[in-house]
Design a protein around this motif. Sequence first.
Motif, PDB file in Angstrom:
ATOM      1  N   THR A 139      23.830  51.678  37.665  1.00 35.13           N
ATOM      2  CA  THR A 139      25.085  51.531  38.404  1.00 35.13           C
ATOM      3  C   THR A 139      25.869  50.359  37.828  1.00 35.13           C
ATOM      4  N   ILE A 140      27.189  50.494  37.846  1.00 29.24           N
ATOM      5  CA  ILE A 140      28.067  49.386  37.476  1.00 29.24           C
ATOM      6  C   ILE A 140      28.863  49.011  38.720  1.00 29.24           C
ATOM      7  N   VAL A 141      28.906  47.718  39.014  1.00 34.31           N
ATOM      8  CA  VAL A 141      29.676  47.200  40.136  1.00 34.31           C
ATOM      9  C   VAL A 141      30.823  46.377  39.556  1.00 34.31           C
ATOM     10  N   VAL A 142      32.035  46.706  39.966  1.00 37.42           N
ATOM     11  CA  VAL A 142      33.215  45.994  39.487  1.00 37.42           C
ATOM     12  C   VAL A 142      33.816  45.228  40.660  1.00 37.42           C
ATOM     13  N   GLY A 143      34.065  43.955  40.432  1.00 37.38           N
ATOM     14  CA  GLY A 143      34.666  43.131  41.476  1.00 37.38           C
ATOM     15  C   GLY A 143      36.012  43.673  41.906  1.00 37.38           C
ATOM     16  N   GLU A 144      36.253  43.612  43.210  1.00 37.59           N
ATOM     17  CA  GLU A 144      37.508  44.098  43.783  1.00 37.59           C
ATOM     18  C   GLU A 144      38.251  42.918  44.425  1.00 37.59           C
ATOM     19  N   PRO A 145      39.272  42.413  43.731  1.00 43.30           N
ATOM     20  CA  PRO A 145      40.009  41.270  44.289  1.00 43.30           C
ATOM     21  C   PRO A 145      40.902  41.703  45.448  1.00 43.30           C
ATOM     22  N   LYS A 146      40.804  40.986  46.540  1.00 42.82           N
ATOM     23  CA  LYS A 146      41.604  41.298  47.726  1.00 42.82           C
ATOM     24  C   LYS A 146      42.274  40.042  48.250  1.00 42.82           C
ATOM     25  N   GLN A 147      43.373  40.258  48.942  1.00 39.97           N
ATOM     26  CA  GLN A 147      44.066  39.172  49.634  1.00 39.97           C
ATOM     27  C   GLN A 147      43.331  38.898  50.945  1.00 39.97           C
ATOM     28  N   MET A 148      43.717  37.846  51.616  1.00 40.27           N
ATOM     29  CA  MET A 148      43.085  37.511  52.889  1.00 40.27           C
ATOM     30  C   MET A 148      43.300  38.600  53.948  1.00 40.27           C
ATOM     31  N   ASP A 149      44.411  39.344  53.839  1.00 37.72           N
ATOM     32  CA  ASP A 149      44.681  40.404  54.820  1.00 37.72           C
ATOM     33  C   ASP A 149      44.041  41.733  54.417  1.00 37.72           C
ATOM     34  N   ASN A 150      43.156  41.681  53.435  1.00 39.37           N
ATOM     35  CA  ASN A 150      42.379  42.834  52.969  1.00 39.37           C
ATOM     36  C   ASN A 150      43.165  43.802  52.080  1.00 39.37           C
ATOM     37  N   THR A 151      44.388  43.453  51.704  1.00 38.97           N
ATOM     38  CA  THR A 151      45.150  44.287  50.777  1.00 38.97           C
ATOM     39  C   THR A 151      44.748  43.935  49.348  1.00 38.97           C
ATOM     40  N   ALA A 152      45.066  44.825  48.424  1.00 39.70           N
ATOM     41  CA  ALA A 152      44.705  44.620  47.020  1.00 39.70           C
ATOM     42  C   ALA A 152      45.438  43.409  46.448  1.00 39.70           C
ATOM     43  N   SER A 153      44.745  42.676  45.606  1.00 45.89           N
ATOM     44  CA  SER A 153      45.321  41.530  44.920  1.00 45.89           C
ATOM     45  C   SER A 153      46.238  42.014  43.798  1.00 45.89           C
ATOM     46  N   GLU A 154      47.106  41.138  43.322  1.00 51.31           N
ATOM     47  CA  GLU A 154      48.010  41.471  42.221  1.00 51.31           C
ATOM     48  C   GLU A 154      47.238  41.868  40.961  1.00 51.31           C
ATOM     49  N   SER A 155      46.071  41.320  40.747  1.00 47.55           N
ATOM     50  CA  SER A 155      45.300  41.623  39.535  1.00 47.55           C
ATOM     51  C   SER A 155      44.721  43.042  39.545  1.00 47.55           C
ATOM     52  N   GLU A 156      44.774  43.708  40.694  1.00 45.87           N
ATOM     53  CA  GLU A 156      44.277  45.086  40.771  1.00 45.87           C
ATOM     54  C   GLU A 156      45.081  46.006  39.842  1.00 45.87           C
ATOM     55  N   VAL A 157      46.319  45.650  39.564  1.00 46.02           N
ATOM     56  CA  VAL A 157      47.169  46.412  38.648  1.00 46.02           C
ATOM     57  C   VAL A 157      46.525  46.488  37.261  1.00 46.02           C
ATOM     58  N   HIS A 158      45.843  45.440  36.861  1.00 56.73           N
ATOM     59  CA  HIS A 158      45.181  45.396  35.549  1.00 56.73           C
ATOM     60  C   HIS A 158      43.800  46.044  35.587  1.00 56.73           C
ATOM     61  N   ILE A 159      43.167  45.994  36.734  1.00 57.60           N
ATOM     62  CA  ILE A 159      41.816  46.533  36.863  1.00 57.60           C
ATOM     63  C   ILE A 159      41.825  48.061  36.929  1.00 57.60           C
ATOM     64  N   ALA A 160      42.831  48.641  37.566  1.00 54.27           N
ATOM     65  CA  ALA A 160      42.889  50.107  37.739  1.00 54.27           C
ATOM     66  C   ALA A 160      42.796  50.858  36.407  1.00 54.27           C
ATOM     67  N   PRO A 161      43.581  50.501  35.371  1.00 58.93           N
ATOM     68  CA  PRO A 161      43.437  51.211  34.090  1.00 58.93           C
ATOM     69  C   PRO A 161      42.061  50.979  33.447  1.00 58.93           C
ATOM     70  N   PHE A 162      41.510  49.791  33.653  1.00 60.54           N
ATOM     71  CA  PHE A 162      40.173  49.496  33.141  1.00 60.54           C
ATOM     72  C   PHE A 162      39.148  50.427  33.785  1.00 60.54           C
ATOM     73  N   LEU A 163      39.262  50.642  35.091  1.00 59.62           N
ATOM     74  CA  LEU A 163      38.333  51.522  35.809  1.00 59.62           C
ATOM     75  C   LEU A 163      38.424  52.963  35.317  1.00 59.62           C
ATOM     76  N   VAL A 164      39.634  53.410  35.028  1.00 66.79           N
ATOM     77  CA  VAL A 164      39.814  54.770  34.505  1.00 66.79           C
ATOM     78  C   VAL A 164      39.102  54.908  33.166  1.00 66.79           C
ATOM     79  N   LYS A 165      39.316  53.945  32.293  1.00 64.03           N
ATOM     80  CA  LYS A 165      38.691  53.988  30.972  1.00 64.03           C
ATOM     81  C   LYS A 165      37.167  53.846  31.074  1.00 64.03           C
TER      82      LYS A 165
END
Length: 136
Positions: free
Chosen positions: A52-78
Amino acid sequence: MGKILAIDYGEKRIGLAVTDDMKMIAFGLTTVATAEIFEYLADYISKEKVETIVVGEPKQMDNTASESEVHIAPFLVKLAEKFPSMPIKRHDERFTSKMAFQTMIDSGLKKKQRKNKALIDEISATIILQDFLKTL
């Protein structure tokens, strides 16, 4: 039995951590330049049994996605394309960088050593993985 590999994604560097075969302990593995990550993972996974691979999921304090999720999403697809049979899980990584820095202070590292961002990324991946193991 196989290992779990954790990824702390960054635009420049990726911190990696891995468990023992019994999935009880998380160890810092290394830090790899983001541009070289898929080559490194292919080599590592060919030599070690990773289940299994576990990838960190950056979140804001209100549980919404962090700005860096924009960069992680294409990485996850690849990542899913390169390793189609590998389960990929996400795990909240809030505060891991701060916790990594505090870990460095607590372990007595000198100020110059604490500026090593690659070490912070590796420790962050280890913290993500340790926290993930608690959910199993």
